[in-house]
Design an enzyme around this catalytic site. Structure first.
Site, mmCIF file in Angstrom:
data_model
loop_
_atom_site.group_PDB
_atom_site.id
_atom_site.type_symbol
_atom_site.label_atom_id
_atom_site.label_comp_id
_atom_site.label_asym_id
_atom_site.label_seq_id
_atom_site.Cartn_x
_atom_site.Cartn_y
_atom_site.Cartn_z
ATOM 1 N N PHE A 117 0.814 -1.220 0.000
ATOM 2 C CA PHE A 117 0.000 0.000 0.000
ATOM 3 C C PHE A 117 0.840 1.258 0.000
ATOM 4 O O PHE A 117 0.468 2.287 -0.532
ATOM 5 C CB PHE A 117 -0.905 -0.006 1.232
ATOM 6 C CG PHE A 117 -1.934 -1.079 1.179
ATOM 7 C CD1 PHE A 117 -3.185 -0.805 0.662
ATOM 8 C CD2 PHE A 117 -1.656 -2.361 1.596
ATOM 9 C CE1 PHE A 117 -4.142 -1.794 0.584
ATOM 10 C CE2 PHE A 117 -2.601 -3.357 1.519
ATOM 11 C CZ PHE A 117 -3.852 -3.073 1.015
ATOM 12 N N HIS A 155 0.738 -4.737 13.581
ATOM 13 C CA HIS A 155 -0.287 -3.917 12.923
ATOM 14 C C HIS A 155 -1.605 -4.664 12.747
ATOM 15 O O HIS A 155 -2.465 -4.252 11.977
ATOM 16 C CB HIS A 155 0.217 -3.399 11.562
ATOM 17 C CG HIS A 155 1.346 -2.425 11.691
ATOM 18 N ND1 HIS A 155 2.240 -2.164 10.672
ATOM 19 C CD2 HIS A 155 1.732 -1.633 12.718
ATOM 20 C CE1 HIS A 155 3.133 -1.261 11.078
ATOM 21 N NE2 HIS A 155 2.844 -0.928 12.314
ATOM 22 N N CYS A 165 -15.546 -6.615 16.861
ATOM 23 C CA CYS A 165 -16.355 -5.513 17.383
ATOM 24 C C CYS A 165 -15.461 -4.619 18.243
ATOM 25 O O CYS A 165 -14.727 -5.104 19.105
ATOM 26 C CB CYS A 165 -17.494 -6.069 18.221
ATOM 27 S SG CYS A 165 -18.406 -4.783 19.101
ATOM 28 N N CYS A 211 -22.051 -5.009 15.202
ATOM 29 C CA CYS A 211 -21.970 -6.259 15.959
ATOM 30 C C CYS A 211 -23.366 -6.811 16.224
ATOM 31 O O CYS A 211 -24.246 -6.081 16.686
ATOM 32 C CB CYS A 211 -21.245 -6.003 17.272
ATOM 33 S SG CYS A 211 -21.073 -7.455 18.312
ATOM 34 N N CYS A 246 -23.759 -6.715 20.321
ATOM 35 C CA CYS A 246 -23.894 -5.495 21.137
ATOM 36 C C CYS A 246 -24.205 -4.248 20.311
ATOM 37 O O CYS A 246 -24.419 -3.178 20.880
ATOM 38 C CB CYS A 246 -22.635 -5.273 21.965
ATOM 39 S SG CYS A 246 -21.260 -4.579 21.022
ATOM 40 N N SER A 287 10.444 -1.625 4.668
ATOM 41 C CA SER A 287 11.089 -0.375 4.270
ATOM 42 C C SER A 287 11.565 0.403 5.495
ATOM 43 O O SER A 287 12.293 1.383 5.365
ATOM 44 C CB SER A 287 10.123 0.472 3.448
ATOM 45 O OG SER A 287 8.914 0.631 4.163
ATOM 46 N N ILE A 309 13.287 -11.430 -1.966
ATOM 47 C CA ILE A 309 13.350 -11.983 -0.615
ATOM 48 C C ILE A 309 13.271 -13.502 -0.608
ATOM 49 O O ILE A 309 14.036 -14.167 0.083
ATOM 50 C CB ILE A 309 12.241 -11.344 0.235
ATOM 51 C CG1 ILE A 309 12.688 -9.932 0.569
ATOM 52 C CG2 ILE A 309 11.987 -12.132 1.523
ATOM 53 C CD1 ILE A 309 11.586 -8.975 0.721
HETATM 54 ZN ZN ZN Z 1 -19.983 -6.253 20.052
#
Ligand code: ZN
Length: 249
Positions: free
Chosen positions: A35, A121, A129, A154, A157, A196, A238
Site C-alpha cells: 500500500f 499492525h 467488534c 456487531c 452489542c 522499508s 526476498i
Molecule cells: Zn460487540
C-alpha cells in the site's frame, strides 16, 4: 549477492537465537500489494484514519468497500519461498516468534503457529467488534454489505465492527509490542525482511535489537533508513535470498 547470501547462511547457522521482523516486501512476492509504495494503493486512495472511521458512517462504508475489494487478492495469495524460509527457522526452535508488520496472515498460512506470530499492525483476514471484541468473519460481513450497503455492526452489542488491524491513529497493541520488543532484544541475530523501515514505532524494534547487541541483517529490495546501522544488507528478491540462506526451496 551469492557471497553475501553465503555469509548470511553462516550467520544463521551460528546463531542460537534469531529474531525475524517482516514487512510488506515478503508478501508482495505472493501478490499482496504494498500500500505504501510509490504507485501503491495509498498513493491513489488516502488511508482513512481511525477517528474518521469512528465518526462517520460514510467513512466506515468506504473503509469496508475498499476492504471487500481486496478480498479476491487476499484469498488468492499463498505463502511464498520467503515465508517458507521463515517457517523453517521457527521450526528449528531458534526463532521464538515472527514479528510482522503484515496483516495478511501468510506467516500462519505457511505453518508458523498462531502463538508464534506477533502482528504489530493486526490482521485483516478477520474483524472484531470495537466494543465487545466479538470476532466476525469477513465473508459474513461481505454478504451483509452486498445486501444493504451499510457498515457492519456487531450482532451481539450493536458496536462498530472493524478489521482486526491497527488503523492510522489507532493505538498500537501494547501486549504485542511488548512481546515483540522482548523477543527481538533477546536475539543474537536480527533478520529484517522486506520492511522499508519507515513506519514507526514498528521500525524502532530492529533498532532496539541492535542496541541490545544483536547482529542486524536487512534483506530488502530497496534501501532503508537503517541500512547504515546494519551489519549486513542484502538487496534482492526476498524468497530467493532467504530461501538460499536458510536452505529452503
Ligand atoms: Zn460487540
Amino acid at each position: 549477492m551469492r557471497d553475501t547470501t553465503t555469509l548470511l547462511r553462516r550467520m544463521i547457522e551460528e546463531s542460537r537465537r534469531i529474531s525475524v521482523f517482516t514487512g510488506a516486501g515478503i508478501s508482495t512476492e505472493s501478490g499482496i500489494p504494498d500500500f505504501r509504495s510509490p504507485g501503491g494503493v495509498w498513493s491513489r486512495e488516502r488511508p482513512i484514519p481511525f477517528d474518521a472511521f469512528l465518526a462517520s458512517e460514510a467513512a466506515r462504508q468506504e473503509t469496508w468497500r475498499r476492504r471487500f475489494a481486496l478480498e479476491p487478492i487476499l484469498r488468492a495469495a499463498r505463502p511464498n519461498r520467503g515465508h517458507a524460509a521463515v517457517a523453517a527457522l521457527v521450526a528449528t526452535g531458534r526463532t521464538e516468534a515472527v514479528v510482522t508488520q503484515n496483516i495478511d496472515g501468510l506467516h500462519q498460512a505457511s505453518g508458523v503457529p498462531d502463538a508464534q506470530v506477533i502482528e504489530v499492525h493486526g490482521n485483516t483476514t478477520w474483524a472484531a467488534c470495537l466494543d465487545c471484541g466479538r470476532r466476525h468473519e469477513i465473508a459474513d460481513l461481505a454478504a451483509a454489505f452486498a445486501a444493504d450497503g451499510r457498515a457492519p455492526r456487531c450482532d451481539r452489542c450493536g458496536g462498530l465492527v472493524k478489521t482486526a488491524t491497527i488503523a492510522f491513529g489507532q493505538a498500537m497493541p501494547a501486549a504485542a509490542m511488548a512481546r515483540a520488543e522482548a523477543t527481538m532484544t533477546a536475539a543474537e541475530l536480527c533478520l529484517v525482511v522486506g520492511s522499508s523501515l519507515v513506519v514507526w514505532p514498528a521500525a524502532g524494534l530492529p533498532v532496539a535489537a541492535k542496541q541490545a547487541g544483536a547482529v542486524l541483517v536487512i534483506v530488502n529490495r530497496a534501501p532503508t533508513p537503517l541500512d547504515e546501522m546494519a551489519d549486513l544488507v542484502l538487496r534482492g528478491e526476498i524468497g530467493a535470498v532467504l530461501g538460499e540462506a536458510v536452505g529452503v526451496q
